[in-house]
Design an enzyme around this catalytic site. Structure first.
Site, mmCIF file in Angstrom:
data_model
loop_
_atom_site.group_PDB
_atom_site.id
_atom_site.type_symbol
_atom_site.label_atom_id
_atom_site.label_comp_id
_atom_site.label_asym_id
_atom_site.label_seq_id
_atom_site.Cartn_x
_atom_site.Cartn_y
_atom_site.Cartn_z
ATOM 1 N N LYS A 22 -30.765 -18.776 -81.780
ATOM 2 C CA LYS A 22 -29.578 -17.908 -81.948
ATOM 3 C C LYS A 22 -29.396 -17.045 -80.710
ATOM 4 O O LYS A 22 -28.289 -16.912 -80.177
ATOM 5 C CB LYS A 22 -29.777 -17.005 -83.158
ATOM 6 C CG LYS A 22 -28.785 -15.842 -83.235
ATOM 7 C CD LYS A 22 -29.000 -14.961 -84.431
ATOM 8 C CE LYS A 22 -29.978 -13.855 -84.225
ATOM 9 N NZ LYS A 22 -29.471 -12.671 -83.516
ATOM 10 N N ASN A 23 -30.482 -16.458 -80.214
ATOM 11 C CA ASN A 23 -30.365 -15.499 -79.111
ATOM 12 C C ASN A 23 -30.213 -16.162 -77.747
ATOM 13 O O ASN A 23 -30.062 -15.463 -76.737
ATOM 14 C CB ASN A 23 -31.547 -14.533 -79.126
ATOM 15 C CG ASN A 23 -31.480 -13.626 -80.349
ATOM 16 O OD1 ASN A 23 -30.450 -13.559 -81.031
ATOM 17 N ND2 ASN A 23 -32.569 -12.961 -80.659
ATOM 18 N N CYS A 117 -26.885 -0.231 -85.392
ATOM 19 C CA CYS A 117 -27.122 -1.003 -86.613
ATOM 20 C C CYS A 117 -28.417 -0.472 -87.236
ATOM 21 O O CYS A 117 -28.949 0.533 -86.800
ATOM 22 C CB CYS A 117 -27.243 -2.490 -86.281
ATOM 23 S SG CYS A 117 -28.684 -2.825 -85.300
ATOM 24 N N ARG A 122 -28.784 1.397 -80.298
ATOM 25 C CA ARG A 122 -28.437 0.232 -79.471
ATOM 26 C C ARG A 122 -27.270 0.539 -78.519
ATOM 27 O O ARG A 122 -26.213 -0.056 -78.581
ATOM 28 C CB ARG A 122 -28.151 -0.978 -80.356
ATOM 29 C CG ARG A 122 -29.351 -1.270 -81.250
ATOM 30 C CD ARG A 122 -29.203 -2.523 -82.027
ATOM 31 N NE ARG A 122 -29.415 -3.700 -81.165
ATOM 32 C CZ ARG A 122 -29.370 -4.942 -81.653
ATOM 33 N NH1 ARG A 122 -29.102 -5.141 -82.918
ATOM 34 N NH2 ARG A 122 -29.550 -5.964 -80.862
ATOM 35 N N ASP A 308 -38.920 -8.997 -82.701
ATOM 36 C CA ASP A 308 -38.252 -9.701 -83.803
ATOM 37 C C ASP A 308 -39.249 -10.320 -84.782
ATOM 38 O O ASP A 308 -38.866 -10.710 -85.878
ATOM 39 C CB ASP A 308 -37.329 -10.808 -83.257
ATOM 40 C CG ASP A 308 -36.144 -10.226 -82.536
ATOM 41 O OD1 ASP A 308 -35.469 -10.978 -81.813
ATOM 42 O OD2 ASP A 308 -35.903 -9.013 -82.664
ATOM 43 N N ARG A 400 -27.444 -14.950 -90.963
ATOM 44 C CA ARG A 400 -26.856 -14.816 -89.619
ATOM 45 C C ARG A 400 -27.736 -15.525 -88.596
ATOM 46 O O ARG A 400 -27.249 -15.956 -87.562
ATOM 47 C CB ARG A 400 -26.806 -13.342 -89.202
ATOM 48 C CG ARG A 400 -25.966 -12.472 -90.064
ATOM 49 C CD ARG A 400 -25.901 -11.090 -89.501
ATOM 50 N NE ARG A 400 -25.538 -11.110 -88.085
ATOM 51 C CZ ARG A 400 -25.132 -10.032 -87.443
ATOM 52 N NH1 ARG A 400 -25.072 -8.874 -88.065
ATOM 53 N NH2 ARG A 400 -24.801 -10.089 -86.178
#
Ligand code: EPZ
Length: 421
Positions: A22-23, A117, A122, A308, A400
């Site tokens: 994803k990243n 978030c 951030r 993460d 997500r």
């Protein structure tokens, strides 16, 4: 809102194939804005965040077509808007990655103030500092931030990042590829996703050296063309399944992985007594061979222990023999999962960015809530070994960032189902 129902499951066993990262795919999609010609990206994980990025690119003028499963074609003949719309940016912070490409290609970029978030404020000060160093003028309007170059366009410069921010490194790199002259980005992020982006940009005609180290050299070129690229496997999904094998004392063969990208997780799980066999593009995780014990974790920018994986690893540490400590140095508020794990019977105390986890917890299923993507994954792992049933709400967070999450876990013998409220 959807929920996951997780039953106490036996040791996970079998094979799982890791999806594209994803990243990595989000910056790759943003980079496609830099070329008029078609870019083809393979191994695209079909995730909600990818859909959001597709919507943003289309609002800017890109034609985005799903050629087949996990293959996207992106063609941006002309940029029809230089403003990322609030309702899209508000859904996904990574939308700010369109700023560098818009600035490089059109000389102007407007994005709404990205909100924080669950895991932290951030800010994007490092992104803006880098773009300013390349000659952009940053203006704070009421509801958006504008970066605009004068007639001279972007000019290469030497930029030092106060923190090796992944997003800032990506945004600045994507702006500098079309700047006049050469840019040196110092104290740059070294994540594998940065290397993947640099490789894609170089295929498009950019001249980038040093990606993956703390100094990246970008020699500006006049124009970029289309390119074909395959997304690297997702190292965080890999780590998540390594921990799923560990927490359930199972034996899992993880395929389409890059062991080099998960070295800290391999090292830490081995310290806990998990046996890990490393292949060229796969890992075999054996946690069915004996007792497992505690270890200490400190999250750091790559190649340090990845933030993460902090919450999934903490879920695992509640189940091993002995106490562990976890120190989170990357985000200021990434212990939201602690209260949820303690609700399940864990014994975790936090003070600032440090958590002390008592082992041998008898976890009990109950109703819990996912507070962010990785915290949600941590609760699923805990639910696999908790007595009874764990009901996890707000699972849109999980969906997500993990493709076919339930299918992959059920394929290993996990008892998880999804219900729509
Ligand atoms: C990327 O976020 C990832 N997201 C995150 O993954 C990951 O946790 C993070 O890198 C760190 O590895 C994507 O790639 C889409 P940062 P990013 O800029 O780029 C501070 C997930 O679960 N900072 O490296 O936003 C910031 O507040 C997500 O997949 C500034 O102060 O991360 C944070 O404390 C979560 N000013 C730290 O740096 C800035 O201008 C790291 O942020 C930028 C960042």
């Amino acid at each position: 809102m959807a929920k996951y129902i997780v039953e106490q499951s036996g040791p996970l066993k079998g094979e799982v194939v890791i999806s594209g990262a994803k990243n990595a795919v989000l910056p790759l999609m943003a980079a496609a804005l830099l070329a008029e010609d078609e870019c083809i990206i393979r191994d695209v994980p079909m995730l909600r965040d990818v859909t959001f990025m597709k919507e943003i690119l289309m609002s800017l003028g890109s034609e985005v077509v799903e050629l087949e499963d996990n293959v996207l074609s992106i063609t941006t003949k002309d940029i029809i808007s230089t403003e990322a719309k609030f309702e899209l940016v508000n859904k996904m912070r990574a939308s700010i990655l369109v700023m560098g490409p818009l600035l490089a290609r059109k000389g102007v970029a407007r994005i709404p103030h990205p909100g924080g978030c669950a895991i932290g404020a951030r800010p994007i000060d490092l992104h803006l500092k880098g773009l300013e160093a390349l000659g952009a003028v940053i203006t704070y309007k009421d509801d958006y931030i504008e970066a605009a170059t004068g007639s001279q366009g972007l000019i290469g410069d030497t930029i030092y990042l106060d923190f090796p921010s992944v997003g800032a490194t990506e945004n600045i790199m994507m702006a500098a590829v079309l700047a006049e002259g050469t840019t040196y980005l110092e104290n740059a992020a070294e994540e594998p996703e940065i290397v993947d982006l640099a490789n894609f940009l170089n295929k498009m005609g950019a001249k980038i050296k040093g990606a993956g180290t703390d100094t990246i050299r970008i020699e500006g070129v006049d124009k970029l063309g289309g390119a074909k690229h395959t997304v690297i496997p997702d190292r965080i999904e890999t780590g998540t399944f390594m921990l799923a094998a560990a927490i359930t004392k199972g034996a899992v063969h993880i395929k389409n992985a890059v062991p080099d990208h998960v070295k800290p997780i391999i090292a830490k799980l081995r310290e806990c007594g998990v046996r890990i066999e490393v292949g060229d593009d796969d890992l075999i995780v054996r946690a069915d061979l004996g007792p497992q014990s505690s270890t200490d974790i400190k999250t750091l920018p790559y190649p340090g222990f990845p933030t993460d994986i902090q919450s999934p690893f903490m879920a695992y540490l509640t189940t091993v023999e002995g106490s562990s400590t976890v120190i989170e140095t990357v985000f200021e508020n990434r212990f939201m999962h602690v209260a949820q794990l303690n609700k399940m019977g864990a014994s975790i105390e936090t003070a600032g960015n440090k958590a002390i986890i008592r082992g041998n917890a008898r976890l009990r299923g109950c109703q819990v809530m996912a507070t962010d993507l990785r915290a949600g994954a941590a609760l699923v792992l805990a639910g696999l070994v908790a007595e009874g049933t764990t009901e996890i709400s707000e699972v849109f967070h999980i969906e997500r960032g993990y493709e076919k999450f339930i299918d992959k876990f059920c394929g290993l013998g996990a008892k998880i189902s999804r219900i729509d409220d």
